[in-house]
Design a protein around this motif. Structure first.
Motif, PDB file in Angstrom:
ATOM      1  N   ASN A  77     -41.701 -68.770  46.485  1.00 49.71           N
ATOM      2  CA  ASN A  77     -43.074 -68.454  46.090  1.00 49.71           C
ATOM      3  C   ASN A  77     -43.304 -66.943  46.065  1.00 49.71           C
ATOM      4  OD1 ASN A  77     -44.166 -67.572  48.768  1.00 49.71           O
ATOM      5  ND2 ASN A  77     -43.723 -69.698  49.331  1.00 49.71           N
ATOM      6  N   THR A 179     -42.059 -79.024  40.621  1.00 52.98           N
ATOM      7  CA  THR A 179     -43.290 -79.809  40.785  1.00 52.98           C
ATOM      8  C   THR A 179     -43.009 -81.092  41.571  1.00 52.98           C
ATOM      9  OG1 THR A 179     -44.270 -78.899  38.779  1.00 52.98           O
ATOM     10  CG2 THR A 179     -45.116 -81.033  39.500  1.00 52.98           C
ATOM     11  N   LEU A 182     -42.171 -80.220  45.302  1.00 51.83           N
ATOM     12  CA  LEU A 182     -43.371 -79.819  46.056  1.00 51.83           C
ATOM     13  C   LEU A 182     -44.255 -81.018  46.355  1.00 51.83           C
ATOM     14  CD1 LEU A 182     -44.249 -76.523  44.147  1.00 51.83           C
ATOM     15  CD2 LEU A 182     -43.533 -76.659  46.541  1.00 51.83           C
ATOM     16  N   THR A 200     -52.263 -83.452  42.431  1.00 52.82           N
ATOM     17  CA  THR A 200     -52.415 -82.020  42.690  1.00 52.82           C
ATOM     18  C   THR A 200     -51.939 -81.248  41.474  1.00 52.82           C
ATOM     19  OG1 THR A 200     -51.983 -80.272  44.310  1.00 52.82           O
ATOM     20  CG2 THR A 200     -50.123 -81.677  43.742  1.00 52.82           C
ATOM     21  N   TYR A 202     -49.870 -77.438  40.370  1.00 52.63           N
ATOM     22  CA  TYR A 202     -49.138 -76.245  40.790  1.00 52.63           C
ATOM     23  C   TYR A 202     -49.121 -75.254  39.643  1.00 52.63           C
ATOM     24  CZ  TYR A 202     -47.372 -79.611  44.219  1.00 52.63           C
ATOM     25  OH  TYR A 202     -47.286 -80.583  45.194  1.00 52.63           O
ATOM     26  N   LEU A 214     -43.529 -70.157  42.746  1.00 51.34           N
ATOM     27  CA  LEU A 214     -44.837 -70.794  42.904  1.00 51.34           C
ATOM     28  C   LEU A 214     -45.879 -69.704  43.151  1.00 51.34           C
ATOM     29  CD1 LEU A 214     -46.560 -73.410  43.486  1.00 51.34           C
ATOM     30  CD2 LEU A 214     -45.871 -73.129  45.875  1.00 51.34           C
ATOM     31  N   ILE A 218     -51.876 -74.014  46.713  1.00 54.75           N
ATOM     32  CA  ILE A 218     -51.046 -75.225  46.790  1.00 54.75           C
ATOM     33  C   ILE A 218     -51.618 -76.160  47.862  1.00 54.75           C
ATOM     34  CG2 ILE A 218     -49.411 -73.716  48.041  1.00 54.75           C
ATOM     35  CD1 ILE A 218     -47.343 -75.901  47.896  1.00 54.75           C
TER      36      ILE A 218
END
Length: 315
Positions: A77, A179, A182, A200, A202, A214, A218
Motif C-alpha cells: 500500500n 481485490t 484483500l 466493499t 478498493y 492500495l 479500506i
C-alpha cells in the motif's frame, strides 16, 4: 455540536497541488509524497451533505490505517505515516480511474438492480432465485468508474475497462488478484469481530517506479457494508432486514426523506440531534470493526491541530 472539519486550505512547504474528493483532500508535496486529510464531510448517493459529522474523518482515517497494516503482507500500500488522527501520508501515486467493487452478498446497489429485474451487473451474471442479502456462490467483482466530485460513479464491465483502455490487461489482472486477496483477509478480520464483510471497494494507484499499490480507504463503513453474523441466518430465513454496520443507515434515512441524489431532489434538513446520532453510529462502527475503544481527538481547533502535526512531520 462538536467542531468539525469540512474544508481545508493549507499551504504546506513544497506543496504542488491539492485534489479535493468527496471526503478526502490530498496535498501533493514536491511530487514525491501525498498528505491525505480525511474531513468530516458525509457523502451519500455521490452527493456531499451540507453538514459535517463529528469525528467521522478521524474514524475513517484510523480504520483505514489499521486495515492497511493488517493487509500489507498480502498487498503493498501507499502509506508511510499517520502524523495526525485525520491524516495519512504516503507515496505519490497515479490512481487508476476505476474503483474495484467486490460483493460477497447481494445487497445495496446489487439488490436494487436485481429487484429491477437485472441479472447481469458489470458484465457479471447473478444467479436466479436469490433473495436480498443472500451470499453469492463466490464473491463477484463489479467495478465502477471514478467520478469527479458532484458526479456519479458508473458501473462498468471488465470488458469495457479493457476495450476503452482505462486499465491495461496486465494491470487489471493484478487489480483483480489484489481485490480478491484483500476481500478474503477483510472477511477473516470481520469474522473475528462477529461481523460479515458484505461488500466493499478498493482503489489502487501506481507509484513512480510502476508498482501497483492500495491507496485511499479500506474496510471503512464508508467504503464497506458489514452485517452482524449473529442471527444472520435466522433473519434471512424469516425474510427480515439484516442488522447492518455501514453508511447504509444514512442512505435509508435519505430515501425515507425522498432523496436519492436524483435531479431536482434536495437534501433533507439534518438537525443537530440527527447529526449527533450519525456521529454516535460511526463511533459504534469503529469500535465494532476494530475491537478497540474509540479515543476522541482534541477538536477545539482541528485545522490548527492538523496543520501543526503535518508541518512537524514534514520538517
Amino acid at each position: 455540536m462538536s467542531n468539525t472539519i469540512i474544508d481545508t486550505n493549507f499551504n504546506f512547504p513544497g506543496q504542488v497541488s491539492v485534489y479535493k474528493g468527496k471526503v478526502r483532500e490530498v496535498y501533493n508535496i514536491n511530487n514525491e509524497q501525498l498528505v491525505m486529510i480525511a474531513t468530516d464531510r458525509l457523502s451519500a448517493f455521490d452527493v456531499v451533505m451540507p453538514k459535517g459529522i463529528p469525528y467521522k474523518g478521524q474514524i475513517l482515517n484510523q480504520i483505514a490505517t489499521k486495515m492497511m497494516a493488517a493487509t500489507e503482507d498480502l498487498v503493498p500500500n501507499w502509506l508511510t505515516a499517520t502524523p495526525d488522527p485525520n491524516v495519512a501520508v504516503g507515496y505519490l501515486c497515479e490512481p487508476f480511474k476505476v474503483e474495484m467493487v467486490i460483493r460477497g452478498y447481494m445487497s445495496g446497489h446489487a439488490a436494487r438492480e436485481y429487484k429491477a429485474g437485472k441479472r447481469i451487473l458489470c458484465g457479471v451474471p447473478m444467479p436466479e432465485g436469490m433473495k436480498e442479502n443472500d451470499a453469492f456462490p463466490t464473491p463477484i467483482i463489479t467495478p465502477a468508474t471514478k467520478a469527479e466530485m458532484g458526479n456519479h460513479d458508473e458501473d462498468i464491465s471488465r470488458e469495457d475497462i479493457l476495450k476503452r483502455g482505462i486499465v491495461s490487461e496486465v494491470d487489471y489482472a493484478v487489480l483483480e488478484d489484489y481485490t480478491r486477496k484483500l476481500f478474503q483477509r477483510g472477511s477473516e478480520i470481520a469474522a473475528i469481530r462477529g461481523l460479515i464483510l458484505v461488500d466493499t471497494k478498493y482503489e489502487f494507484g501506481k507509484t513512480k517506479d510502476g508498482k501497483i499499490v492500495l491507496i485511499d480507504e479500506i474496510h471503512t463503513p464508508d467504503s464497506s457494508r458489514y452485517f452482524y453474523a449473529d442471527g444472520y441466518q435466522e433473519r434471512q430465513e424469516k425474510g427480515e432486514p439484516q442488522k447492518q454496520l455501514s453508511k447504509e443507515f444514512v442512505r435509508q434515512w435519505l430515501i425515507a426523506n425522498n432523496f436519492q441524489g436524483l435531479e431536482g431532489q434536495t437534501v433533507p434538513f439534518m438537525s443537530d440531534d440527527y447529526i449527533e446520532t450519525v456521529s454516535e453510529r460511526y463511533i459504534e462502527l469503529y469500535e465494532n470493526i476494530t475491537g478497540e475503544t474509540f479515543i476522541k481527538a482534541d477538536v477545539s481547533n482541528i485545522q490548527k491541530r492538523i496543520e501543526a502535526n503535518v508541518l512537524k512531520y514534514l520538517k
